[in-house]
Design an enzyme around this catalytic site. Structure first.
Site, PDB file in Angstrom:
ATOM      1  N   THR A  33       0.833  -1.196   0.000  1.00 17.35           N
ATOM      2  CA  THR A  33       0.000   0.000   0.000  1.00 17.35           C
ATOM      3  C   THR A  33       0.868   1.247   0.000  1.00 17.35           C
ATOM      4  OG1 THR A  33      -1.938   1.012   1.073  1.00 17.35           O
ATOM      5  CG2 THR A  33      -0.267   0.089   2.520  1.00 17.35           C
ATOM      6  N   ASN A  34       0.249   2.405   0.002  1.00 15.21           N
ATOM      7  CA  ASN A  34       0.959   3.682   0.016  1.00 15.21           C
ATOM      8  C   ASN A  34       0.617   4.433   1.288  1.00 15.21           C
ATOM      9  OD1 ASN A  34       2.038   3.344  -2.522  1.00 15.21           O
ATOM     10  ND2 ASN A  34       0.708   4.812  -3.522  1.00 15.21           N
ATOM     11  N   LEU A  35       1.491   5.338   1.701  1.00 15.13           N
ATOM     12  CA  LEU A  35       1.177   6.213   2.821  1.00 15.13           C
ATOM     13  C   LEU A  35       0.200   7.281   2.349  1.00 15.13           C
ATOM     14  CD1 LEU A  35       4.440   7.123   4.756  1.00 15.13           C
ATOM     15  CD2 LEU A  35       2.414   5.922   5.607  1.00 15.13           C
TER      16      LEU A  35
END
Ligand code: CTP
Ligand code: CA
Length: 228
Positions: A33-35
C-alpha cells in the site's frame, strides 16, 4: 459561512473525488500500500459539497468519517478503484484524483497465507504495473471535449515544480496540484502548488480544509462555463 455564499461556485456540478491509498493483496493477510491518510481528498469532497456540487467520493482503505452530504464508495485495489472511477466519470463534470494509487501490484495474490517454512528462505514477489487511472480518464472523450474537468495530484520528494509541470503534461490534465512536502502524510495541514497551462499558483500552508476550499474555488474559476 461558506455555505451561505450565493450563487454557489459549483452549483449544478457533479464532482468525483478519489482519496486514500489503494491496497494490493499479496495474500489474505498481507499487501502493498501507500502512505496516505485520505485527509486531503476527504476535505476536497467536503469543500465541493459546501460549494454546491453533488459529490461522490471513491475511497481506498482509510479511517475517516464520510463528509456530510457526500456519497461514498469504498474500494481496495487500484483495479477496483479504476473500475469504479471509469463508470462514475461518465456522468461527472469534475474529477479530482487525490488517491495515492499503488504503482504496482503483485502478479497474483496467493490464495492462502504464505507461511514461513522454517528454512529462513524468503518469498519472491513479482509485480506488474497498475493502470494509470487518471491518465485513462483524462484521455476519455468527455474529458477531451471539455465535459469533464480533470485535476491530478503529485507528491514528490524533490524538484516539485518541474516534476509537477511535466506530470501535468504526461497525464493530459488541465490542472495538476503538487503537495509541498515534506511530511504532509497524515498531517492536518499542507501547502499546495497549482500548475496549469498559464503558470503556477501557490496556496500557502494551512489546514487541509482551508486549502481544500481554496482549491475548489480555483477549480470553479477554471471550469469552461466560467470562462467568459
Ligand atoms: N494516479 C492514477 N493511477 C495510477 C497512479 C497515479 O490515477 N496508477 C494519479 C494519482 O491519483 C495522482 C496522479 O496520478 O492524481 C499522480 O500520481 P503520482 O503517483 O504522483 O504519479 P505517477 O504517474 O504514478 O508517477 P510517479 O509515482 O512515478 O511519480
Ligand atoms: Ca505513483
Amino acid at each position: 459561512l461558506v455555505r451561505f455564499f450565493s450563487p454557489k461556485p459549483l452549483a449544478g456540478q457533479q464532482v468525483l473525488v478519489s482519496a486514500g491509498p489503494t491496497f494490493e493483496a499479496i495474500d489474505p493477510v498481507r499487501g502493498l500500500t501507500n502512505l496516505s491518510s485520505g485527509k486531503m481528498g476527504f476535505a476536497i469532497a467536503r469543500a465541493a459539497h459546501e460549494a454546491g456540487a453533488q459529490v461522490t467520493l471513491v475511497a481506498g482503505p482509510v479511517s475517516l468519517p464520510t463528509p456530510r452530504g457526500v456519497g461514498r464508495i469504498n474500494v481496495k485495489s487500484a483495479l477496483n478503484m479504476q473500475k469504479t472511477l471509469n463508470v462514475l466519470s461518465q456522468s461527472a463534470s469534475v474529477f479530482v484524483s487525490a488517491a495515492a494509487v499503488a504503482d504496482w501490484r503483485p502478479v497474483q495474490a496467493a490464495e492462502q497465507k504464505i507461511k514461513k517454512d522454517g528454512s529462513g528462505e524468503v518469498p519472491t514477489l513479482s509485480f506488474v504495473e497498475n493502470p494509470d487511472i487518471l491518465a485513462g480518464i483524462a484521455a476519455s472523450a468527455r474529458a477531451q471535449n471539455g465535459a469533464l474537468y480533470c485535476v491530478g495530484f503529485a507528491a514528490e520528494s524533490q524538484d516539485l515544480l518541474a516534476l509537477a509541470q511535466s506530470k501535468r503534461v504526461r497525464k493530459g490534465v488541465p490542472l495538476l496540484v503538487g503537495n509541498i512536502g515534506p511530511d504532509t502524510f497524515g498531517q492536518d495541514d499542507n501547502a499546495l502548488l497549482l500548475v496549469d497551462e498559464h503558470g503556477v499558483t501557490e496556496l500557502p500552508r494551512a489546514d487541509k480544509l482551508v486549502l481544500a476550499r481554496q482549491l475548489v474555488a480555483e477549480i470553479a474559476r477554471r471550469l469552461p462555463e466560467h470562462k467568459a
